[in-house]
Motif scaffolding. Sequence first.
Motif, PDB file in Angstrom:
ATOM      1  N   GLY A 142      -0.201  -8.773  -7.487  1.00 24.12           N
ATOM      2  CA  GLY A 142      -0.839  -7.485  -7.201  1.00 24.12           C
ATOM      3  C   GLY A 142      -2.242  -7.499  -7.773  1.00 24.12           C
ATOM      4  N   GLY A 143      -2.960  -6.433  -7.566  1.00 21.49           N
ATOM      5  CA  GLY A 143      -4.307  -6.334  -8.130  1.00 21.49           C
ATOM      6  C   GLY A 143      -4.242  -6.107  -9.629  1.00 21.49           C
ATOM      7  N   ILE A 144      -5.311  -6.496 -10.315  1.00 23.51           N
ATOM      8  CA  ILE A 144      -5.361  -6.369 -11.775  1.00 23.51           C
ATOM      9  C   ILE A 144      -5.273  -4.899 -12.198  1.00 23.51           C
ATOM     10  N   ASP A 145      -5.679  -4.013 -11.294  1.00 25.42           N
ATOM     11  CA  ASP A 145      -5.589  -2.577 -11.617  1.00 25.42           C
ATOM     12  C   ASP A 145      -4.138  -2.102 -11.728  1.00 25.42           C
ATOM     13  N   LEU A 146      -3.208  -2.900 -11.241  1.00 24.24           N
ATOM     14  CA  LEU A 146      -1.792  -2.511 -11.313  1.00 24.24           C
ATOM     15  C   LEU A 146      -1.084  -3.077 -12.544  1.00 24.24           C
ATOM     16  N   GLN A 147      -1.802  -3.933 -13.290  1.00 24.50           N
ATOM     17  CA  GLN A 147      -1.140  -4.592 -14.421  1.00 24.50           C
ATOM     18  C   GLN A 147      -0.580  -3.565 -15.408  1.00 24.50           C
ATOM     19  N   LYS A 154     -18.779  -1.554  -9.573  1.00 29.81           N
ATOM     20  CA  LYS A 154     -17.598  -0.686  -9.763  1.00 29.81           C
ATOM     21  C   LYS A 154     -16.525  -1.040  -8.753  1.00 29.81           C
ATOM     22  N   LYS A 155     -15.272  -0.927  -9.190  1.00 27.91           N
ATOM     23  CA  LYS A 155     -14.138  -1.174  -8.297  1.00 27.91           C
ATOM     24  C   LYS A 155     -14.265  -0.316  -7.036  1.00 27.91           C
ATOM     25  N   MET A 156     -14.086  -0.946  -5.884  1.00 28.79           N
ATOM     26  CA  MET A 156     -14.043  -0.141  -4.660  1.00 28.79           C
ATOM     27  C   MET A 156     -12.756   0.669  -4.688  1.00 28.79           C
ATOM     28  N   SER A 157     -12.860   1.965  -4.542  1.00 28.39           N
ATOM     29  CA  SER A 157     -11.635   2.771  -4.542  1.00 28.39           C
ATOM     30  C   SER A 157     -11.842   4.074  -3.784  1.00 28.39           C
ATOM     31  N   ALA A 216      -6.520   1.213   5.078  1.00 27.03           N
ATOM     32  CA  ALA A 216      -6.787   0.316   3.952  1.00 27.03           C
ATOM     33  C   ALA A 216      -8.294   0.092   3.834  1.00 27.03           C
ATOM     34  N   HIS A 217      -8.803   0.134   2.597  1.00 27.45           N
ATOM     35  CA  HIS A 217     -10.219  -0.219   2.432  1.00 27.45           C
ATOM     36  C   HIS A 217     -10.319  -1.720   2.171  1.00 27.45           C
ATOM     37  N   LEU A 218     -11.551  -2.215   2.124  1.00 23.50           N
ATOM     38  CA  LEU A 218     -11.719  -3.667   2.029  1.00 23.50           C
ATOM     39  C   LEU A 218     -11.106  -4.215   0.735  1.00 23.50           C
ATOM     40  N   GLY A 219     -11.166  -3.430  -0.352  1.00 24.55           N
ATOM     41  CA  GLY A 219     -10.557  -3.870  -1.611  1.00 24.55           C
ATOM     42  C   GLY A 219      -9.062  -4.105  -1.444  1.00 24.55           C
ATOM     43  N   ASN A 220      -8.397  -3.229  -0.716  1.00 24.17           N
ATOM     44  CA  ASN A 220      -6.953  -3.381  -0.486  1.00 24.17           C
ATOM     45  C   ASN A 220      -6.640  -4.661   0.282  1.00 24.17           C
ATOM     46  N   ALA A 221      -7.616  -5.144   1.047  1.00 25.49           N
ATOM     47  CA  ALA A 221      -7.378  -6.354   1.831  1.00 25.49           C
ATOM     48  C   ALA A 221      -7.443  -7.607   0.968  1.00 25.49           C
ATOM     49  N   ARG A 222      -8.078  -7.516  -0.189  1.00 26.06           N
ATOM     50  CA  ARG A 222      -8.244  -8.729  -0.996  1.00 26.06           C
ATOM     51  C   ARG A 222      -6.901  -9.320  -1.428  1.00 26.06           C
ATOM     52  N   PRO A 223      -6.002  -8.540  -2.054  1.00 25.65           N
ATOM     53  CA  PRO A 223      -4.710  -9.146  -2.407  1.00 25.65           C
ATOM     54  C   PRO A 223      -3.940  -9.648  -1.179  1.00 25.65           C
ATOM     55  N   VAL A 224      -4.054  -8.937  -0.077  1.00 27.06           N
ATOM     56  CA  VAL A 224      -3.317  -9.338   1.128  1.00 27.06           C
ATOM     57  C   VAL A 224      -3.762 -10.734   1.574  1.00 27.06           C
ATOM     58  N   HIS A 256      -2.533 -11.819 -10.733  1.00 23.10           N
ATOM     59  CA  HIS A 256      -3.355 -10.634 -10.471  1.00 23.10           C
ATOM     60  C   HIS A 256      -4.705 -11.016  -9.899  1.00 23.10           C
ATOM     61  N   ASN A 257      -5.036 -10.385  -8.793  1.00 23.62           N
ATOM     62  CA  ASN A 257      -6.386 -10.601  -8.247  1.00 23.62           C
ATOM     63  C   ASN A 257      -7.353  -9.624  -8.902  1.00 23.62           C
ATOM     64  N   GLU A 258      -8.587 -10.095  -9.085  1.00 26.09           N
ATOM     65  CA  GLU A 258      -9.636  -9.211  -9.607  1.00 26.09           C
ATOM     66  C   GLU A 258     -10.109  -8.283  -8.485  1.00 26.09           C
ATOM     67  N   MET A 259     -10.968  -7.387  -8.853  1.00 21.48           N
ATOM     68  CA  MET A 259     -11.350  -6.320  -7.927  1.00 21.48           C
ATOM     69  C   MET A 259     -12.526  -6.676  -7.022  1.00 21.48           C
ATOM     70  N   LEU A 260     -12.470  -6.161  -5.829  1.00 18.46           N
ATOM     71  CA  LEU A 260     -13.641  -6.140  -4.963  1.00 18.46           C
ATOM     72  C   LEU A 260     -14.477  -4.953  -5.437  1.00 18.46           C
ATOM     73  N   GLN A 261     -15.759  -5.217  -5.641  1.00 20.46           N
ATOM     74  CA  GLN A 261     -16.593  -4.190  -6.264  1.00 20.46           C
ATOM     75  C   GLN A 261     -17.732  -3.746  -5.355  1.00 20.46           C
ATOM     76  N   PRO A 303       0.803  -1.227   0.000  1.00 15.27           N
ATOM     77  CA  PRO A 303       0.000   0.000   0.000  1.00 15.27           C
ATOM     78  C   PRO A 303       0.836   1.277   0.000  1.00 15.27           C
ATOM     79  N   THR A 304       0.204   2.338  -0.462  1.00 16.47           N
ATOM     80  CA  THR A 304       0.734   3.678  -0.264  1.00 16.47           C
ATOM     81  C   THR A 304       0.174   4.133   1.073  1.00 16.47           C
ATOM     82  N   VAL A 305       1.081   4.473   1.996  1.00 17.85           N
ATOM     83  CA  VAL A 305       0.625   4.631   3.384  1.00 17.85           C
ATOM     84  C   VAL A 305       0.252   6.069   3.720  1.00 17.85           C
TER      85      VAL A 305
END
Length: 468
Positions: free
Chosen positions: A238-243, A278-281, A38-46, A269-274, A32-34
């Motif tokens: 990482g998340g698919i959004d980082l590909q 829509k992607k949680m962001s 962290a939101h729940l989406g950030n927890a998915r790859p972890v 790559h993990n897909e997004m928590l939505q 993460p960028t600290v």
Amino acid sequence: MTKIRLTNSMTHRKQEFAPLDPANVRMYLCGPTVYDRAHLGNARPVVVFDVLYRLLRHVYGPDHVTYVRNFTDVDDKINAAALARKEAGAAGTLEALIRERTEETIGWYHADMDALGALRPTHEPRATEYIGQMVEMIAGLIARGHAYEAEGHVLFDVRSYPDYGALSGRSVDDMIAGARVEVAPYKRDAMDFVLWKPSSDDLPGWESPWGRGRPGWHIECSAMGDALLGPSFDIHAGGIDLQFPHHENEIAQSMCVHPGEGFAQVWMHNEMLQVEGKKMSKSLGNFFTVRDLLDKGVPGEVIRFVLLGTHYRKPMDWTERKAEEATKILRKWYRFVVDEDPSIIPSGVINSLADDLNTPSALGFLHTAYSSGKHAELRAGLELLGFDIESIRNWVGDASALNEDDRDLVAKLVYERHQAKLNKDFGKADAIRDVLLKAGVELQDQKDDVADWELSPDFDPAKLEALK
Ligand code: AMP
Ligand code: ZN
């Protein structure tokens, strides 16, 4: 040895995993960028890659896996958060406030991810501790003709790397047409990206051959991966959004600075928590944090269970119904596993994880272990998936631990009733059901399977005596 198969985003195929060095299996996850919780989406790859880490440790041995997950602690958003605090009257220099903000956020991150049962990685490098390595890497790229300096910036020359775009499957020209790239007069090509940029006096900066400045985001991961895992390693996740562009740029940097090396062998790559498709962001504002859920009383194990209920390569939603269901299941299982010795992990659980981290299937095998009365196996499977029984005890409570004899008796009777039904001995099946109901066992019949059961608060084992 268990054969692991993983889907490699680079080849789009599920491939057998063969580590470069089985004595030291190496994986990197973009962290993460600290600057905030962290939101729940950030927890998915972890959570997803924590399961991968656990699987690799199981297969290759706990001392033979190195897991790196970085903290990006230099970033405009961090500067902005610290500046906002300063403007709100906080004491101290901006530098001190930035340090305070990143320290605090890392503390939150650890607490939240610990609550989800994620093991701490082997190394958690902070970008600001690897500036020297970044500068060295950038200098190497310039020396090899892959980067150039312009107006205090250093840019990567994408046209100098013919394989640019291999991961996302796009040509540079398609990218320019499709992407919102930052156009700047000092760029030779619109796709060229920043390796180093100047810092004004009030912002964090480091001396470099190109003046006082700070690194671009992409070079951070290339430099930290190289420093801690070497120029070639096994898995980059990482998340698919980082590909694109992040991972595409990491590949370009690392491959160009170390020609002849392979950088990451497998890209995952993990897909997004939505949320409603829509992607949680943070930027869309449709997010809630892990801490929000924990504070609302949703246990970390429940969050973990829900996240693992969907395969990592599929988008998923968080719903309250899923959380309620997971709570019920964990509560029920806890009673059966609390006094069990974790014995053999059910092969179905291992095989599911080894098949491209099929966590929903692994959970299915835990259900099977439960309904066939294999409680020691259930416990072992839960532990491999990262569910800590002691932490579950904290919210389920000891009262629901059941005397082992009573528990075995109920399970045996429920099973006997199932057998009687299969043998069309409905008289016997109904007799067993009646006694169970009177004793306070609530039955939920399952199509073609052993009934699920729960104990009502007035469960009275003495009433089972009749059937003993
Ligand atoms: P960030 O701090 O935005 O770079 O994100 C940290 C990690 O969380 C990265 O691996 C992202 O790919 C991942 N991530 C961000 N949003 C989501 C989401 N909605 N679902 C799953 N992963 C996400
Ligand atoms: Zn990264």
